[in-house]
Enzyme design. Structure first.
Site, PDB file in Angstrom:
ATOM      1  CG  ASN A 158      -0.270  -0.206   2.710  1.00 12.89           C
ATOM      2  OD1 ASN A 158       1.087  -0.276   2.917  1.00 12.89           O
ATOM      3  ND2 ASN A 158      -0.655  -0.370   3.602  1.00 12.89           N
ATOM      4  CD  GLU A 255       4.111  -0.944  12.716  1.00  6.70           C
ATOM      5  OE1 GLU A 255       3.809  -0.352  12.479  1.00  6.70           O
ATOM      6  OE2 GLU A 255       5.479  -0.152  13.291  1.00  6.70           O
ATOM      7  CB  CYS A 289      -1.935  -1.206   8.495  1.00  5.95           C
ATOM      8  SG  CYS A 289      -0.997   0.697   8.612  1.00  5.95           S
ATOM      9  CD  GLU A 467       7.964   0.528  10.639  1.00  7.75           C
ATOM     10  OE1 GLU A 467       6.928   1.120  10.050  1.00  7.75           O
ATOM     11  OE2 GLU A 467       8.899  -0.211  10.054  1.00  7.75           O
TER      12      GLU A 467
HETATM   13  P1  NDP Z   1       1.010  -9.549   3.121  1.00  2.29           P
HETATM   14  O1  NDP Z   1       0.882  -9.917   5.020  1.00  2.29           O
HETATM   15  O2  NDP Z   1       0.052 -10.568   2.059  1.00  2.29           O
HETATM   16  O3  NDP Z   1       2.674  -9.499   2.444  1.00  2.29           O
HETATM   17  C1  NDP Z   1       3.295  -8.545   3.574  1.00  2.29           C
HETATM   18  C2  NDP Z   1       4.710  -8.989   2.689  1.00  2.29           C
HETATM   19  O4  NDP Z   1       5.616 -10.349   3.183  1.00  2.29           O
HETATM   20  C3  NDP Z   1       4.939  -9.342   1.411  1.00  2.29           C
HETATM   21  O5  NDP Z   1       6.368  -8.755   0.537  1.00  2.29           O
HETATM   22  C4  NDP Z   1       4.558 -10.478   1.240  1.00  2.29           C
HETATM   23  O6  NDP Z   1       5.008 -10.575  -0.248  1.00  2.29           O
HETATM   24  C5  NDP Z   1       5.658 -11.029   1.556  1.00  2.29           C
HETATM   25  N1  NDP Z   1       5.414 -12.768   2.630  1.00  2.29           N
HETATM   26  C6  NDP Z   1       4.434 -13.465   2.323  1.00  2.29           C
HETATM   27  N2  NDP Z   1       4.860 -14.957   2.767  1.00  2.29           N
HETATM   28  C7  NDP Z   1       6.068 -14.786   3.582  1.00  2.29           C
HETATM   29  C8  NDP Z   1       6.534 -15.712   4.171  1.00  2.29           C
HETATM   30  N3  NDP Z   1       6.255 -16.555   4.963  1.00  2.29           N
HETATM   31  N4  NDP Z   1       8.136 -15.001   4.491  1.00  2.29           N
HETATM   32  C9  NDP Z   1       7.943 -13.737   4.295  1.00  2.29           C
HETATM   33  N5  NDP Z   1       7.694 -12.720   3.927  1.00  2.29           N
HETATM   34  C10 NDP Z   1       6.409 -13.677   3.751  1.00  2.29           C
HETATM   35  O7  NDP Z   1       0.225  -8.519   3.312  1.00  2.29           O
HETATM   36  P2  NDP Z   1      -0.134  -7.238   2.406  1.00  2.29           P
HETATM   37  O8  NDP Z   1       0.668  -7.434   1.123  1.00  2.29           O
HETATM   38  O9  NDP Z   1      -0.851  -8.180   1.773  1.00  2.29           O
HETATM   39  O10 NDP Z   1      -0.435  -5.855   3.063  1.00  2.29           O
HETATM   40  C11 NDP Z   1      -1.852  -5.390   3.785  1.00  2.29           C
HETATM   41  C12 NDP Z   1      -1.437  -6.271   5.310  1.00  2.29           C
HETATM   42  O11 NDP Z   1      -0.775  -5.208   5.234  1.00  2.29           O
HETATM   43  C13 NDP Z   1      -2.965  -5.513   5.716  1.00  2.29           C
HETATM   44  O12 NDP Z   1      -2.865  -6.418   6.623  1.00  2.29           O
HETATM   45  C14 NDP Z   1      -2.274  -4.507   6.387  1.00  2.29           C
HETATM   46  O13 NDP Z   1      -2.987  -4.109   7.459  1.00  2.29           O
HETATM   47  C15 NDP Z   1      -0.746  -4.179   7.005  1.00  2.29           C
HETATM   48  N6  NDP Z   1      -0.088  -3.181   6.806  1.00  2.29           N
HETATM   49  C16 NDP Z   1       0.745  -3.164   7.468  1.00  2.29           C
HETATM   50  C17 NDP Z   1       0.905  -1.652   8.232  1.00  2.29           C
HETATM   51  C18 NDP Z   1       1.612  -1.220   9.532  1.00  2.29           C
HETATM   52  O14 NDP Z   1       2.622  -0.294   9.637  1.00  2.29           O
HETATM   53  N7  NDP Z   1       1.003  -1.869  11.179  1.00  2.29           N
HETATM   54  C19 NDP Z   1       1.273  -0.607   6.723  1.00  2.29           C
HETATM   55  C20 NDP Z   1       0.767  -1.313   5.765  1.00  2.29           C
HETATM   56  C21 NDP Z   1       0.162  -2.183   5.237  1.00  2.29           C
HETATM   57  P3  NDP Z   1       4.619 -11.032  -1.406  1.00  2.29           P
HETATM   58  O15 NDP Z   1       2.881  -9.993  -1.148  1.00  2.29           O
HETATM   59  O16 NDP Z   1       5.287 -11.051  -2.378  1.00  2.29           O
HETATM   60  O17 NDP Z   1       3.793 -12.411  -0.967  1.00  2.29           O
END
Ligand code: NDP
Length: 493
Positions: A158, A255, A289, A467
């Site tokens: 995002n 996060e 998020c 952060e």
């Molecule tokens: P995901 O949890 O699907 O993915 C996050 C990242 O982790 C991606 O780069 C993903 O790769 C990677 N990933 C997936 N599986 C693994 C694994 N087993 N080991 C290591 N890395 C892995 O999140 P989204 O990208 O769908 O983002 C949305 C989510 O993020 C929402 O829940 C949102 O609330 C949260 N978020 C939290 C924030 C905060 O600061 N608290 C800010 C922004 C978002 P890939 O996508 O390439 O599969």
């Protein structure tokens, strides 16, 4: 692995390792799609084991010399990178809009600029990584904040530029190196951050970007040379990454997601509360998020609030994200659009009323994009799925309440604990309620503002660590204690 020159268009090389763009077409292709139109705008390749190895090895090489530099010198590189980002803001914002679909009106002020502010802020603090000294009679001890080594950053889709910079800036300021894996959905922007850091004088390898899906992230978290993992992602991914890091006792910052409460008391300034609710639900098409998606409104002002909110929401300019007049763009992926539509259907089935929005957008040129209009639901109750699960889309749920103690209990009745909002003119109530809310960040009469000097992060299932602010420096260093004996050494025999 072959070197490529970075063309000044969207077809970037896939990775940035050891100071240059690199490609390895043996990795599985990942299509980069412009969410507004559904068109493929670039193809990158997943990192092969050779790329992962090159990234970690070059980061390890760069880190020791970087940590040995004076903090002022490290900070100067980060501040220079910030200046370059500010100067190139429009170009980087356009790229962010292509990557995410977020309107240019937003990306011009909230993405590259926020990343630059992080580099500027931590660049300023880099010379100030200090320990403590303490006396024990004639003896004394002192502490040193040591960098952790090579850290892995793993990002969500995002805020790709912001997430890369929010992780890189405190890590590099304190003497670490980083290997960053963006979300496979939005791979383009972090590459620019890596390119700009080199231009600013960072040593090759200090900040590497490699592409891939979860398996590449997992390869990073499992590598013994990675000392820390900082993840921005969903709670289920957070659990997997945390468990993987725990196997080698690695440091983590998580996060994660949320289902944050947004409380509107009867004495609130209703126009401000409506503005806050719009920002808390529809900015970035709701893909934030910390969004305050459970909007609890006191019964006395419920109908007036909903009427004003509906009227204001219906004025949103929805359409071409590259038009600076546009307020609201598409969802970033088809998968996320499907999730939002599923949630809306379930909410209707469970008895919620859609007072506006939740419709596909039919616009010439954008038919194949991932569009859904901002939706307001009323009659939502705590048990409904839409009130319990993170939607991560433009779906605002209005829930009615009557008593302060009641709304605090209902606000806290969730596994998440990322953020919360309180709108009231009563100063005592504002602080009394804030003190009872189980959330990492609470906004009073404001929402979703995250200046760099303020810690940001979640409690409960929403994460661990913080952060931004000086606190983030602690999460990228560990304390080493040195005890100094000044007198004779006594021994029993
Ligand atoms: P995901 O949890 O699907 O993915 C996050 C990242 O982790 C991606 O780069 C993903 O790769 C990677 N990933 C997936 N599986 C693994 C694994 N087993 N080991 C290591 N890395 C892995 O999140 P989204 O990208 O769908 O983002 C949305 C989510 O993020 C929402 O829940 C949102 O609330 C949260 N978020 C939290 C924030 C905060 O600061 N608290 C800010 C922004 C978002 P890939 O996508 O390439 O599969």
């Amino acid at each position: 692995m072959t070197d490529t020159h970075f063309p000044k268009d969207l077809a970037t090389a896939s990775h940035f390792v050891d100071g240059r763009y690199v490609e390895d077409t043996d990795g599985a292709p990942i299509k980069v799609i412009y969410p507004a139109t559904g068109e493929t705008i670039a193809t990158v390749h997943e990192a092969t084991p050779a790329i992962v190895e090159a990234a970690i090895a070059s980061a390890a090489r760069a880190q020791a010399d970087w940590a040995a530099l004076d903090g002022t010198a490290r900070g100067r590189v980060l501040r220079r990178a910030a200046e370059i980002i500010f100067a190139r803001n429009r170009e980087l914002s356009i790229l962010e809009t292509y990557d995410t679909g977020k309107p240019l009106q937003e990306t011009l002020v909230a993405d590259a600029t926020s990343g630059a502010e992080a580099l500027e802020y931590f660049g300023g603090l880099a010379a100030d990584v200090t320990g403590e000294a303490m006396r024990f009679g004639g003896d004394w001890a002192y502490t040193i904040r040591r960098p952790l080594g090579v850290c892995a950053g793993i990002g969500a889709w995002n805020y790709p530029t912001q997430i890369a910079c929010w992780k890189a800036a405190p890590a590099l300021a304190t003497g670490n190196a980083m290997v960053f894996k963006p979300s496979e959905t939005t791979p383009l922007c972090a590459l620019k951050v890596a390119e700009i850091l080199i231009e600013a004088g960072a040593p090759p390898g200090l900040f590497n970007v490699i592409q891939g899906r979860g398996a590449v992230g997992a390869a990073l978290t499992e590598d013994p040379r990675i000392a820390k993992v900082s993840l921005t992602g969903s709670v289920p991914t957070g659990r997997k990454v945390y468990a993987s890091a725990a196997a080698q006792m690695k440091h983590v910052t998580m996060e994660l997601g949320g289902k944050s409460p947004f409380l509107v008391f009867a004495d609130a300034d209703l126009d401000d509360a409506v503005s806050g609710a719009i920002n808390a639900n529809f900015y970035s098409s709701g893909q934030v998020c910390s969004n305050g998606t459970r909007v609890f409104v006191h019964g006395d002002v419920h109908d007036a609030f909903v009427a004003r909110l509906k009227a204001r929401t219906e004025t949103a300019v929805i359409g071409d994200p590259m038009d600076e007049a546009t307020h609201f763009g598409p969802m970033t992926t088809q998968a996320q659009l499907d999730i939002v539509e599923r949630h809306l259907a379930t909410a209707r089935d469970e008895g919620a009323t859609v007072v506006t929005g939740g419709e596909r957008l039919e616009r010439p040129g954008f038919e194949a994009g991932y569009w859904i209009t901002p939706a307001i639901l009323t009659g939502v109750t705590d048990e409904m799925t839409v009130a319990r699960e993170e939607v991560f889309g433009p779906v605002l749920s209005v829930l009615r309440f009557e008593e302060e103690a009641e709304v605090v209990a209902r606000a806290n009745a969730t596994e998440f604990g990322l953020s919360a909002g309180v709108f009231t003119r009563d100063l005592s109530r504002a602080h009394r309620v804030a003190a009872q809310l189980e959330a990492g960040t609470i906004w009073i009469n404001q929402y979703n503002l995250t200046p760099l000097g303020m810690p940001f992060g979640g409690s409960k299932q929403s994460g661990i660590g913080r952060e931004n602010a000086r606190l983030a420096m602690d999460h990228f260093t560990e304390t080493q204690t040195v005890y100094v004996g000044m007198g004779p050494v006594e021994a029993a025999f």
